[in-house]
Scaffold this active site. Structure first.
Site, PDB file in Angstrom:
ATOM      1  N   ASP A   8       0.871  -1.162   0.000  1.00  0.00           N
ATOM      2  CA  ASP A   8       0.000   0.000   0.000  1.00  0.00           C
ATOM      3  C   ASP A   8       0.916   1.221   0.000  1.00  0.00           C
ATOM      4  O   ASP A   8       2.097   1.114   0.339  1.00  0.00           O
ATOM      5  CB  ASP A   8      -0.894  -0.035   1.248  1.00  0.00           C
ATOM      6  CG  ASP A   8      -1.769   1.193   1.361  1.00  0.00           C
ATOM      7  OD1 ASP A   8      -2.406   1.572   0.356  1.00  0.00           O
ATOM      8  OD2 ASP A   8      -1.823   1.782   2.453  1.00  0.00           O
ATOM      9  N   ASP A  10       0.035   5.105   1.076  1.00  0.00           N
ATOM     10  CA  ASP A  10      -0.118   6.024   2.207  1.00  0.00           C
ATOM     11  C   ASP A  10      -0.130   5.267   3.532  1.00  0.00           C
ATOM     12  O   ASP A  10      -0.947   4.376   3.728  1.00  0.00           O
ATOM     13  CB  ASP A  10      -1.399   6.839   2.058  1.00  0.00           C
ATOM     14  CG  ASP A  10      -1.409   7.698   0.802  1.00  0.00           C
ATOM     15  OD1 ASP A  10      -0.321   8.141   0.383  1.00  0.00           O
ATOM     16  OD2 ASP A  10      -2.500   7.925   0.246  1.00  0.00           O
TER      17      ASP A  10
END
Length: 176
Positions: A8, A10
């Site tokens: 991922d 952020d």
């Protein structure tokens, strides 16, 4: 078949909702979390591919255009490369939250599409995220899940940050 780590963005690679930056809407807003370039470089030595898989609802909500998002990803990949860390591709869901699209995590389409494109064996691969939707997407795709945070009941392992997770990921992959 190849093996990969899906990250991922952020909260895994870069800061979000910190004193320094709320959201990453421009390249200058992207600040790597501590140890991230070193962690990715170490993963590069043991995995065929490193991918970034991210929900970017800000595009669908009108906070930024896809061209801006691409500039952010190009910047991120170039900055990591300066540290010897290679991200092979960054993909994203640009749709609004709750839009019902197939590509938004917790759905697995982004991971499955990359796995197909690069001939990746998802059963020998890992999804690393900081939300339950990241882990659910990885599980739906067939990967192991590594959660960065305090607790996730679906995750195969939990660590405070990416650099702390790397050795476990590598050791676990070597056991398989």
């Amino acid at each position: 078949m190849k093996k990969a780590v899906f990250l991922d963005r952020d909260g895994v690679i870069n800061e979000v909702l910190t004193n320094r930056v709320k959201f990453v809407n421009k390249p200058k807003d992207l600040y790597f979390l501590p140890g991230v370039p070193e962690a990715i470089k170490k993963l590069n030595e043991h995995f065929d591919y490193i991918f970034v898989v991210t929900n970017q609802g800000g595009v669908g909500l009108g906070y930024m255009k896809e061209t801006q998002l691409q500039k952010i990803h190009d910047y991120m990949i170039a900055e990591l490369k300066k540290h010897g860390a290679i991200v092979d591709e960054a993909v994203y869901c640009p749709h609004k939250p709750k839009s019902g699209c197939e590509c938004r995590k917790p759905n697995a389409k982004l991971i499955e599409d990359l796995a197909g494109k690069y001939n990746v064996d998802v059963t020998k691969s890992y999804m690393v995220g900081d939300t339950d939707t990241d882990i659910m997407a990885g599980k739906k795709a067939g990967t192991k899940g590594v959660f960065l945070g305090e607790h996730d009941k679906l995750a195969d392992a939990v660590f405070p940050d990416l650099i702390s997770a790397v050795d476990w990921i590598i050791e676990d992959a070597n056991r398989a």
